[in-house]
Structure formats: structure tokens, C-alpha cells
Design an enzyme around this catalytic site. Structure first.
Site, PDB file in Angstrom:
ATOM      1  N   GLU A 289     -17.090   1.546   5.663  1.00 39.71           N
ATOM      2  CA  GLU A 289     -15.275   0.955   5.324  1.00 39.71           C
ATOM      3  C   GLU A 289     -13.965   1.470   5.219  1.00 39.71           C
ATOM      4  OE1 GLU A 289     -16.209   2.739   1.138  1.00 39.71           O
ATOM      5  OE2 GLU A 289     -17.270   1.359   0.807  1.00 39.71           O
ATOM      6  N   CYS A 361      17.976  11.045  -1.159  1.00 37.97           N
ATOM      7  CA  CYS A 361      18.535  11.885  -1.088  1.00 37.97           C
ATOM      8  C   CYS A 361      16.776  13.064  -1.336  1.00 37.97           C
ATOM      9  CB  CYS A 361      19.099  11.735  -2.650  1.00 37.97           C
ATOM     10  SG  CYS A 361      20.728  10.468  -1.770  1.00 37.97           S
TER      11      CYS A 361
END
Ligand SMILES: *Cc1c(COP(=O)(O)O)cnc(C)c1O
Length: 433
Positions: A289, A361
Site C-alpha cells: 500500500e 493568520c
């Protein structure tokens, strides 16, 4: 501060290189791509993705195997289709990823393995209906639920238990998964009893054993240790009468994010040697995988410098990409090499020591800290390397920022595989009742 060094070059094993003093991805100029598609922009090399997939199929050629690419690393439909057409199966962790496989390359549904600790009924039902290859079951309760849903749908569910081998793999704690203290898998010592219990249900078919010990693992010996424990369990299970046909070794093979020598073919060979050593005589069909190893270095994030700002002793290069576009530095303190798209004159002076940051921010919104860079100025393009895995797939709309567009380079041709989001896309699900 100024220091002399060689002109910056993309480290080997990436599809990015300077040509005519401009950074290219294979045959496509990044300056031209930015002009056509805007920034921030994800750029991927189709050739490298296919090549990395082939490295696995070649290294494991002596064993019956299926490479099930881990969709969460980069789930773009065009990339899934490319891999599906190469013959890949897919490792999914949600019903959403199942739908992506269906849309990208339907014949690959029968090569899907379904991992994850929190599968929901609708996801299990969709996977049963699609007749996927294997459910990687992570708890006794999930096994009960799988049996109940299989009965309800009149389908037999092939499953593997994802066992936790209690093997430590050196990597970032957020992506280490193979210890007993982690939420993943079932204690390997408890697995045999659970297989025995499952054999009582005619709706369950114990078809394999699965393991996944973490991600960005550079030293391959933990893979051997984990597979040796899995092989011993499989021998016990056979003695108990279970017909175990699949052994799923998970993903996790790491890459070099820096400038060290990195030979991907040699790395995959070392990995294959470790897996084969762990499995020893075990001849079950091997499932792999890999995610990151296939797509990370094939991709990069192209961004434009907005401002260069001095705060006291510190210099900040502010780019139009931010943590919402690539969260790895903020989330894992990950390192990404940064290159100017216009090659500086030789020998380049690494004139800046700067933090490279986005407009979001948050003080965690950085791509690099105290990084030595060639001088850059507003309007310049820079490239963040090795962003093909866990880049676009972990983006968000934080700060109401549209996600980047993506292009897939095939030779010198650039195919737009995802358009830039619009404000309309972002606001569409919202209601003002
Ligand atoms: C994330 C994940 C993978 C892929 O890991 P990489 O480090 O990208 O190779 C494979 N299997 C499972 C179960 C995963 O959760």
C-alpha cells in the site's frame, strides 16, 4: 549575510530541472504554467508517478503481488486513473475514496482494500456492493458490524485483520502507527482468537492478514520485523484451518525530502528485501500500500512571492501559498526544499536567510524557517519540492482561501486536472436561513 555556493539545483530523483535558466517539470516551463493557470499551483509529472509504481512491480516481480496505491496520499482523479491504467489497485480509508476509485478507473474496484479504524455502515455497504478485494478490519466491533452488513446485503465479506505488531518505526509521532499504544489495528496476540470467532459466521471469509506500521519510514528493518510476526501468525492461522491467501504489508516507505543522494530504485529494492526477509517462506499473495513513495517527489507546489518584509532582524518571504495549501511544515515540522523558478546567476549568492510564510493568520503558517535562499523579490516564482503526497489531499479552505489548481505534465504537455476553486464553490454549501 552572503555566501557563495553552487547555483541551486533541484536534487536528483525529482522531475524538476533548470532549462534555459527556468525551472521545468519534464518538458513544461513553470513560468509558462504560472502564466496560464495562476498560483498557487500543484504540478505533477505523470512519467515519474508511473515510473515509481513500476519500481514496486519490478522489485516484487518474483512474488504474486498487487500494489494498492494509498489514495489518501494524493486522491486526484487523474492520478488515480493513471495508476489504475498501469494496473494498480487502491488502498482506501473512506467511502469517499471508494467513489473516487469508481469514477477514476472502475475495473480497479475489485483491487480495492479498505483500511481505517472508523468505518461507517454506508461505507461498508458501498464497499460490499462494489465487491472490493479485502476489508482490513481494525477492531472486534468492526468485525461484528461487517458480518451484520454482509448478511443484510447477502454478500460474503473477505477480510483481513489489521494486526498491531508492536514494532517501533522511527518517524514523526503523528505518522507512527505500529505500537500497541496507537489507535490502529488489533493486538497481534489477540488476533488468533478473533479469527477463530469469525470462522463461525458464514458471512465472513478470513482471507488475509494485514499490517501497516507508519509512514515516512526510512530504515527498512522494522518492515522485516513486522512481517516476520505476521508470517508467524499466518502459520498459526493455517494450522487452525483458515484459508489465508493474502498478506498485506501496508505502506510507509519514506523518501528523502532534502538534498541527500537518493536512488528510488535502490530504496525499493532494499524495501523488497526487508519484506521478503520477514515473510521468509510465506507465499501468500502480497498486497502493498505505498502512497508517499509513488507521488511525493513527482509533485511540487508553485507559488509567487507577494512581499519581502523585514521585522527587526528577521526577513520574511510572504508567498501566495499558505498552510491551507500545504500543511506538512505546520503539522509535522516537515522540510521542503525551496527553489527559485528563475535560476540565479552562477555562482549564486545565498543572500537571504528568511522565513518563508503564507498569508494565513497563524504563526504556524510557515514553509521554512531561517532558510538560506537566493535573493527573491515580489513577483518571483518559487517552487516547494516534494509536495505531491499529503499536499493537495490535506488542503483546506481555512481563511476562505480557494484551493490551488493542479496540472499533470505528460512530456511537454500540461493537462489541467483540477481547476482553481472559485468563491462560488466555497460559498455554495452555506445557508443564510
Ligand atoms: C496512509 C496509509 C498508507 C500509505 O502510507 P505511505 O506512507 O503514504 O506509503 C498505507 N496504508 C494505510 C493503512 C495507511 O493508513
Amino acid at each position: 549575510m552572503s555566501r557563495k555556493s553552487a547555483s541551486p539545483q533541484p536534487p536528483a530523483s525529482r522531475p524538476f530541472a533548470y532549462r534555459n535558466r527556468t525551472l521545468h517539470c519534464d518538458g513544461a516551463s513553470l513560468t509558462a504554467l504560472a502564466a496560464e493557470h495562476g498560483t498557487p499551483l500543484y504540478v505533477y509529472s505523470a512519467q515519474q508517478i508511473a515510473h515509481r509504481y513500476q519500481l514496486f512491480t519490478e522489485a516484487f516481480a518474483k512474488r504474486p503481488h498487487t500494489v494498492c496505491y494509498a489514495v489518501k496520499a494524493n486522491s486526484s482523479l487523474a492520478i488515480l486513473r493513471l495508476l489504475g491504467q498501469q494496473g494498480a489497485g487502491f488502498d482506501i480509508v473512506s467511502g469517499g475514496e471508494l467513489e473516487r476509485v469508481r469514477k477514476a478507473h472502475k475495473p480497479a474496484l475489485k483491487k480495492v482494500v479498505f483500511s481505517g479504524v472508523g468505518k461507517q455502515i454506508w461505507e461498508i455497504d458501498a464497499a460490499l456492493a462494489a465487491d472490493i478485494l479485502l476489508f482490513n478490519v481494525e477492531s472486534p466491533a468492526e468485525l461484528d458490524l461487517l458480518a451484520a452488513r454482509a448478511q443484510a446485503l447477502g454478500k460474503r465479506a473477505r477480510f483481513a485483520l489489521r494486526v498491531n505488531p508492536d514494532v517501533f518505526a522511527e518517524t514523526h509521532p503523528y505518522i507512527s502507527t505500529g505500537l500497541r499504544e496507537h489507535k490502529f489495528g488489533i493486538d497481534i496476540n489477540a488476533a488468533r482468537a478473533l479469527y477463530r470467532k469469525a470462522a463461525k459466521s458464514k458471512w465472513l471469509e478470513a482471507a488475509g492478514v494485514s499490517v501497516h506500521i507508519g509512514s515516512q519510514i526510512r530504515n527498512v528493518s522494522p518492515f522485516a520485523a513486522a512481517l516476520a510476526r505476521v508470517a508467524a501468525l499466518i502459520a498459526d492461522l493455517r494450522r487452525d484451518g483458515h484459508d489465508i491467501r493474502f498478506v498485506d504489508a501496508g505502506g510507509g516507505l519514506g523518501i528523502d525530502y532534502g538534498t541527500h543522494n537518493f536512488d528510488p530504485a535502490a530504496e525499493v529494492k532494499k524495501y523488497a528485501a526487508a519484506i521478503n526477509k520477514g515473510l521468509a517462506g510465506e507465499s501468500a499473495h502480497l498486497i502493498l500500500e505505498p502512497g508517499r513513495f509513488i507521488v511525493a517527489q513527482a509533485g511540487a507546489l508553485l507559488t509567487r512571492v507577494l512581499f519581502v518584509k523585514q521585522n527587526g532582524a528577521k526577513t520574511f518571504v510572504i508567498t501566495d501559498a499558505a498552510m491551507n495549501d500545504l500543511i506538512r511544515p505546520a503539522l509535522y515540522h516537515a522540510h521542503h526544499e525551496i527553489l527559485p523558478v528563475k535560476q540565479p546567476a552562477k555562482p549564486a549568492k545565498l543572500e537571504l536567510e528568511a522565513d518563508v510564510v503564507g498569508p494565513v493568520c497563524e504563526s504556524g503558517d510557515f514553509f521554512a524557517r531561517d532558510r538560506k535562499l537566493p535573493a527573491v523579490k515580489p513577483g518571483d516564482l518559487v517552487l516547494l519540492l516534494d509536495a505531491g503526497a499529503y499536499g493537495m489531499s490535506q488542503t483546506s479552505n481555512y481563511n476562505t482561501r480557494p484551493r490551488p489548481a493542479e496540472v499533470l505534465i505528460e512530456g511537454s504537455e500540461a493537462k489541467l486536472i483540477r481547476r482553481r476553486e472559485t468563491m462560488r464553490d466555497l460559498l455554495a454549501p452555506e445557508l443564510l436561513p
